[in-house]
Design a protein around this motif. Structure first.
Motif, PDB file in Angstrom:
ATOM      1  N   THR A   1       0.854  -1.181   0.000  1.00  0.00           N
ATOM      2  CA  THR A   1       0.000   0.000   0.000  1.00  0.00           C
ATOM      3  C   THR A   1       0.891   1.232   0.000  1.00  0.00           C
ATOM      4  OG1 THR A   1      -1.732  -1.187   1.198  1.00  0.00           O
ATOM      5  CG2 THR A   1      -1.705   1.201   1.445  1.00  0.00           C
ATOM      6  N   PHE A   2       0.831   1.998  -1.060  1.00  0.00           N
ATOM      7  CA  PHE A   2       1.728   3.154  -1.216  1.00  0.00           C
ATOM      8  C   PHE A   2       0.940   4.382  -1.681  1.00  0.00           C
ATOM      9  CE2 PHE A   2       4.048  -0.779  -2.534  1.00  0.00           C
ATOM     10  CZ  PHE A   2       4.876  -0.885  -1.425  1.00  0.00           C
ATOM     11  N   MET A   3       1.653   5.508  -1.788  1.00  0.00           N
ATOM     12  CA  MET A   3       1.004   6.706  -2.325  1.00  0.00           C
ATOM     13  C   MET A   3       2.021   7.513  -3.117  1.00  0.00           C
ATOM     14  SD  MET A   3       0.315   8.621   1.328  1.00  0.00           S
ATOM     15  CE  MET A   3       1.553   8.714   2.621  1.00  0.00           C
ATOM     16  N   TYR A   4       1.545   8.533  -3.807  1.00  0.00           N
ATOM     17  CA  TYR A   4       2.460   9.434  -4.513  1.00  0.00           C
ATOM     18  C   TYR A   4       2.054  10.869  -4.222  1.00  0.00           C
ATOM     19  CZ  TYR A   4      -1.189   9.630  -8.232  1.00  0.00           C
ATOM     20  OH  TYR A   4      -2.356   9.798  -8.936  1.00  0.00           O
ATOM     21  N   HIS A   5       3.032  11.745  -4.230  1.00  0.00           N
ATOM     22  CA  HIS A   5       2.765  13.164  -3.991  1.00  0.00           C
ATOM     23  C   HIS A   5       3.964  13.974  -4.467  1.00  0.00           C
ATOM     24  CE1 HIS A   5       5.459  13.294  -0.467  1.00  0.00           C
ATOM     25  NE2 HIS A   5       4.944  12.131  -0.119  1.00  0.00           N
ATOM     26  N   PRO A   6       3.797  15.281  -4.661  1.00  0.00           N
ATOM     27  CA  PRO A   6       4.934  16.094  -5.119  1.00  0.00           C
ATOM     28  C   PRO A   6       6.024  16.165  -4.055  1.00  0.00           C
ATOM     29  CG  PRO A   6       2.856  17.314  -5.307  1.00  0.00           C
ATOM     30  CD  PRO A   6       2.580  16.099  -4.483  1.00  0.00           C
ATOM     31  N   HIS A   7       7.255  16.338  -4.492  1.00  0.00           N
ATOM     32  CA  HIS A   7       8.358  16.640  -3.575  1.00  0.00           C
ATOM     33  C   HIS A   7       9.054  17.881  -4.099  1.00  0.00           C
ATOM     34  CE1 HIS A   7      10.475  15.466   0.003  1.00  0.00           C
ATOM     35  NE2 HIS A   7       9.886  14.281   0.007  1.00  0.00           N
ATOM     36  N   ALA A   8       8.225  18.907  -4.419  1.00  0.00           N
ATOM     37  CA  ALA A   8       8.709  20.215  -4.861  1.00  0.00           C
ATOM     38  C   ALA A   8       7.636  21.181  -4.383  1.00  0.00           C
ATOM     39  CB  ALA A   8       8.816  20.260  -6.394  1.00  0.00           C
ATOM     40  N   ASP A   9       8.011  22.221  -3.683  1.00  0.00           N
ATOM     41  CA  ASP A   9       7.051  23.140  -3.063  1.00  0.00           C
ATOM     42  C   ASP A   9       5.905  22.332  -2.426  1.00  0.00           C
ATOM     43  OD1 ASP A   9       5.877  25.446  -2.170  1.00  0.00           O
ATOM     44  OD2 ASP A   9       5.022  26.028  -4.107  1.00  0.00           O
TER      45      ASP A   9
END
Ligand SMILES: [Cu+2]
Length: 470
Positions: free
Chosen positions: A168-176
């Protein structure tokens, strides 16, 4: 279709380079068509029609991103962009997300799959994507500045790695990040096991959603991004109750629910009527020896929890965050507690000046759910949600698990309210009442008081008028 080698040639990348890199216009023609979703309804599970079979997940008020196979690689196309998200019927917010919605679509793959994800940036500022919890080459980890250059507006980057671990994973920005996550940029990722795994059970229902929070002033549309703790909209997949769909299952289904927390505080997630086991985290399946039966599990900031239970009690069972402030919508936090305060004299005086003036909260806040309060346009009512017996007095992070005998296998449609068998609903009692027996005894302290207090002090509990923690 362009071959992979041609693609790298067009993109000007040395064949198989692992670092994410920008893609030229020519190469764009070879990208998978980005699929855009405009509805906030829960989509039917996306059953894989090729590759290894698995029981797909259902994303609450969300959807799964279709992919294409390109020479053995599963290709996805995410578009980071401003979106209008309906957070509840009649209440929409201007957020940022992926492919038309916040959160973005769920990505589902199988352990061992080689995955290629194109990310096109249609935001007014640069971005990147971090694949939370994945084992992958360092240059694919998505931290702008550290692992790759940020993806400028108008550019498309390509990420490629093998989904090495099921989970079980997720994704999200790693910029601002502060801005982009406060604006709703995130998505779910599920990697199904490729073979029977002793720590991963077969289930009949598999739901997933992300916990997120927004600070949107009543009557406005765009979240305030500087807010650290004092959010006023606590949501599941950028939806607030009663806008969150119910989880509809068949009696005796084995059910898995996967939850990830991208807010700035913890959420004790609580299920009524059943006990569950935490069978996995974003670190993978949990060892069996660590599993305890629980009815609440805390999902801390940046954590994911996967719970499983046998849905063997028919009915409509509440499923919610146990922080009572998180099952409310658009609260004015500077409202003093008025419970027990008698305003009658004062109200009349104020009405001489303001004819419509009314006071609420003398008997608690339940009155507010019943009163038709005029609200500014585009404001979520503080608590709404009408159940079969009246107002549920809940908003925010709340939904209902509906367990039914006659729900068909694999059918997700809402069966309506539970029809309670005769004589099984709590009801008014009008017979005689005995005075309750009260415990009578001297003292009660573990040690006698050194000095008897001269005066009895009685306090009334009162909520602070300002608070920063919910
Ligand atoms: Cu909460």
């Amino acid at each position: 279709m362009t071959s992979r080698r041609d693609f790298f040639k067009y993109a000007g990348i040395a064949g198989g380079a692992v670092a994410a890199a920008s893609v030229s216009k020519v190469a764009m023609a070879a990208l998978p068509e980005p699929v855009i979703q405009t509805s906030a309804e829960t989509s039917a599970p996306l059953v894989p029609n090729f590759g290894r079979p698995y029981t797909p997940v259902v994303t609450l008020n969300g959807w799964t991103l279709p992919w294409r196979m390109n020479q053995g690689v599963k290709e996805f196309h995410l578009v980071a962009e401003p979106v209008v998200r309906e957070m509840a019927p009649g209440f929409s917010a201007h957020l940022w997300g992926y492919n038309g919605q916040s959160p973005g679509p769920t990505i589902e793959v199988v352990e061992g799959d080689r995955v290629r994800i194109y990310v096109t940036n249609k935001l007014p500022e640069h971005t990147s994507i971090h694949w939370h919890g994945q084992r992958l080459p360092n240059g694919m980890d998505g931290v702008a500045g550290l692992n790759q250059p940020a993806i400028s507006p108008g550019k498309t980057f390509m990420y490629e790695f093998v989904a090495r671990r099921p989970g079980t994973f997720m994704y999200h920005p790693h910029a601002d990040e502060m801005t982009q996550m406060a604006m709703g940029m995130m998505g779910f990722w599920v990697t199904h096991p490729k073979t029977k795994n002793p720590l991963i059970d077969e289930v009949q229902r598999d739901f997933c959603f992300l916990l997120n929070a927004f600070d949107i002033d009543p009557g406005s549309y765009t979240p305030k991004i500087m807010t650290m703790l004092d959010f006023n909209l606590w949501s599941w997949n950028s939806r607030i109750f009663p806008g969150i769909d119910s989880l509809n299952v068949r009696l005796n289904d084995k059910v898995r629910i996967r939850v990830g927390n991208l807010t700035m505080t913890n959420h004790p997630i609580h299920l009524h009527g059943h006990e569950f086991l935490v069978t996995g985290t974003d670190g993978g399946p949990t060892p069996k020896s660590t599993r305890l039966y629980e009815v609440t599990t805390d999902v801390a900031v940046g954590q994911m929890r996967q719970i499983e239970f046998l849905a063997d009690e028919e009915g409509d069972w509440a499923f919610h965050c146990h922080k009572s402030h998180h099952t409310m919508n658009a609260m004015g936090h500077d409202v003093p507690t008025l419970i027990g305060v008698d305003h009658r004299g004062m109200t009349q005086k104020i009405r001489n000046l303001i004819p419509d003036y009314m006071v609420m909260g003398e008997r608690g806040m339940a009155d507010m759910a019943e009163m038709e309060m005029p609200l500014p346009d585009n404001t979520a009512p503080m608590m709404t949600g009408q159940g079969p017996f009246g107002s549920v007095e809940m908003g925010g992070m709340f939904s209902v698990l509906k367990v039914r005998k006659d729900q068909k296998p694999g059918e997700y449609k809402d069966p309506g309210w539970f029809k309670h068998p005769e004589g099984t609903v709590a009801h008014e009692y009008t017979g005689p009442l005995e005075a309750p027996a009260r415990f009578k005894s001297e003292g009660g302290q573990s040690m006698p008081l050194a000095e008897t207090p001269k005066k009895q002090t009685v306090v009334k509990a009162r909520k602070p008028t300002r608070h920063t923690e919910h």
